[in-house]
Scaffold this active site. Structure first.
Site, PDB file in Angstrom:
ATOM      1  N   ILE A   9       4.108   3.984  -6.767  1.00 13.11           N
ATOM      2  CA  ILE A   9       5.251   4.900  -6.673  1.00 13.11           C
ATOM      3  C   ILE A   9       5.389   5.275  -5.198  1.00 13.11           C
ATOM      4  CG2 ILE A   9       6.177   7.134  -7.345  1.00 13.11           C
ATOM      5  CD1 ILE A   9       4.473   7.015  -9.882  1.00 13.11           C
ATOM      6  N   GLY A  41       8.253   3.480   0.714  1.00 13.86           N
ATOM      7  CA  GLY A  41       8.372   3.675   2.159  1.00 13.86           C
ATOM      8  C   GLY A  41       9.223   2.584   2.777  1.00 13.86           C
ATOM      9  N   HIS A  75       4.996  13.461  -3.582  1.00 12.05           N
ATOM     10  CA  HIS A  75       3.873  14.372  -3.360  1.00 12.05           C
ATOM     11  C   HIS A  75       4.211  15.822  -3.708  1.00 12.05           C
ATOM     12  CE1 HIS A  75       2.045  10.896  -1.687  1.00 12.05           C
ATOM     13  NE2 HIS A  75       2.862  10.858  -0.645  1.00 12.05           N
TER      14      HIS A  75
HETATM   15  C1  LIG Z   1       5.070   8.255   1.884  1.00 11.31           C
HETATM   16  S1  LIG Z   1       6.435   7.201   1.483  1.00 11.31           S
HETATM   17  C2  LIG Z   1       5.600   5.798   0.816  1.00 11.31           C
HETATM   18  C3  LIG Z   1       4.850   5.028   1.850  1.00 11.31           C
HETATM   19  C4  LIG Z   1       4.370   3.662   1.406  1.00 11.31           C
HETATM   20  N1  LIG Z   1       3.704   3.682   0.111  1.00 11.31           N
HETATM   21  C5  LIG Z   1       3.402   3.113   2.448  1.00 11.31           C
HETATM   22  O1  LIG Z   1       2.190   3.200   2.214  1.00 11.31           O
HETATM   23  O2  LIG Z   1       3.845   2.622   3.490  1.00 11.31           O
HETATM   24  C6  LIG Z   1       7.094   8.032   0.096  1.00 11.31           C
HETATM   25  C7  LIG Z   1       8.185   7.319  -0.650  1.00 11.31           C
HETATM   26  O3  LIG Z   1       8.395   8.023  -1.872  1.00 11.31           O
HETATM   27  C8  LIG Z   1       9.773   7.970  -2.185  1.00 11.31           C
HETATM   28  N2  LIG Z   1      10.092   9.093  -3.076  1.00 11.31           N
HETATM   29  C9  LIG Z   1      10.306  10.391  -2.740  1.00 11.31           C
HETATM   30  N3  LIG Z   1      10.592  11.119  -3.842  1.00 11.31           N
HETATM   31  C10 LIG Z   1      10.540  10.268  -4.903  1.00 11.31           C
HETATM   32  C11 LIG Z   1      10.745  10.433  -6.299  1.00 11.31           C
HETATM   33  N4  LIG Z   1      11.035  11.628  -6.836  1.00 11.31           N
HETATM   34  N5  LIG Z   1      10.617   9.337  -7.087  1.00 11.31           N
HETATM   35  C12 LIG Z   1      10.335   8.120  -6.564  1.00 11.31           C
HETATM   36  N6  LIG Z   1      10.127   7.917  -5.225  1.00 11.31           N
HETATM   37  C13 LIG Z   1      10.238   8.970  -4.416  1.00 11.31           C
HETATM   38  C14 LIG Z   1      10.465   8.044  -0.840  1.00 11.31           C
HETATM   39  O4  LIG Z   1      11.769   7.519  -0.908  1.00 11.31           O
HETATM   40  C15 LIG Z   1       9.525   7.245   0.049  1.00 11.31           C
HETATM   41  O5  LIG Z   1       9.931   5.907   0.141  1.00 11.31           O
END
Ligand SMILES: C[S@@+](CC[C@H](N)C(=O)[O-])C[C@H]1O[C@@H](n2cnc3c(N)ncnc32)[C@H](O)[C@@H]1O
Length: 215
Positions: free
Chosen positions: A42, A45, A112
């Protein structure tokens, strides 16, 4: 190549990870390398972590990214599927599982936000394959007000985990807490800085025989 070396040498899509998570990943994901597993992350990024898991897990792994941002669909490639939706939306999550089957690994690196982390966990954890792993990272947000966290605050995922420790041990609690499905299907919980890992399994029998001779 180790996951760590791969990360350091990455020249494909951008990856955003805390460095101290790499030994955790290697400890809990190592047994899935070259296995025909379903790995769901989930939070896509910039798409680099999906490619990292693909390289690390080998040719039989199906990697599935979940993200609320539509542009993440562009990260699809051989072995990597992306589904766009909200991690709090259980009907959306149900559709992903219907399509790909029970995940062997679920890594929550999404919003998060405590309510989102908890909603995903409550729906997905019972649906993880027996022997699978559920990992929630960046749980420093469990202490941050703007993510719904706070020390000992109701609704914090760390508080939920603390109560799950009692469920893990419920078989020995002399009726003070009834064993639950979590008790019956969880082998272990692991706490690290900002990360919690749940390993699933199925206990048939818990007993403590004495084996050997006594002087
Ligand atoms: C910290 S980034 C992920 C980084 C990636 N996993 C990496 O390691 O490079 C968080 C991601 O969560 C997504 N996100 C935020 N809120 C969300 C939600 N309610 N449901 C699904 N994805 C969500 C954002 O769009 C973003 O792409």
């Amino acid at each position: 190549m180790s996951l760590w070396s791969d990360f350091l040498q990455n020249d494909q899509r951008l990856i955003h990870k805390w460095t101290h998570y790499f030994p955790i990943y290697e400890a809990h994901f190592g047994r899935f390398v070259n296995r025909p597993i379903v790995f769901i992350e989930i939070g896509c990024g910039e798409g680099g972590s999906l490619q990292l898991w693909k390289r690390y897990l080998g040719p039989f792994a199906q990697i599935v990214g979940i993200d609320i941002a539509p542009h993440a669909k562009a990260f699809e490639e051989d072995q990597i599927a992306v589904r766009i939706g909200d991690q709090r939306d259980t009907e959306f999550l149900r559709g992903v599982l219907d399509e790909f089957g029970a995940p062997d690994v679920l890594l929550d690196d999404g919003s998060h936000v405590m309510a989102d982390v908890t909603a995903s966990f409550e729906f997905l954890y019972p649906r993880i394959a027996p022997g699978g792993v559920y990992i929630v990272e960046d749980l420093h947000t469990a202490y941050w007000d703007e993510f719904g966290g706070g020390l000992r605050r109701d609704g914090s995922f760390i508080e939920r985990c603390k109560s799950l420790i009692d469920h893990l041990n419920a078989d020995h609690a002399r009726g003070q807490i009834a064993p639950t499905e979590f008790t019956r299907t969880t082998l272990s919980m692991h706490f690290y800085d900002s990360v919690v890992v749940f390993e699933r399994g199925r206990y048939i029998k818990k007993h403590a025989p004495q084996i050997g001779t006594k002087e």
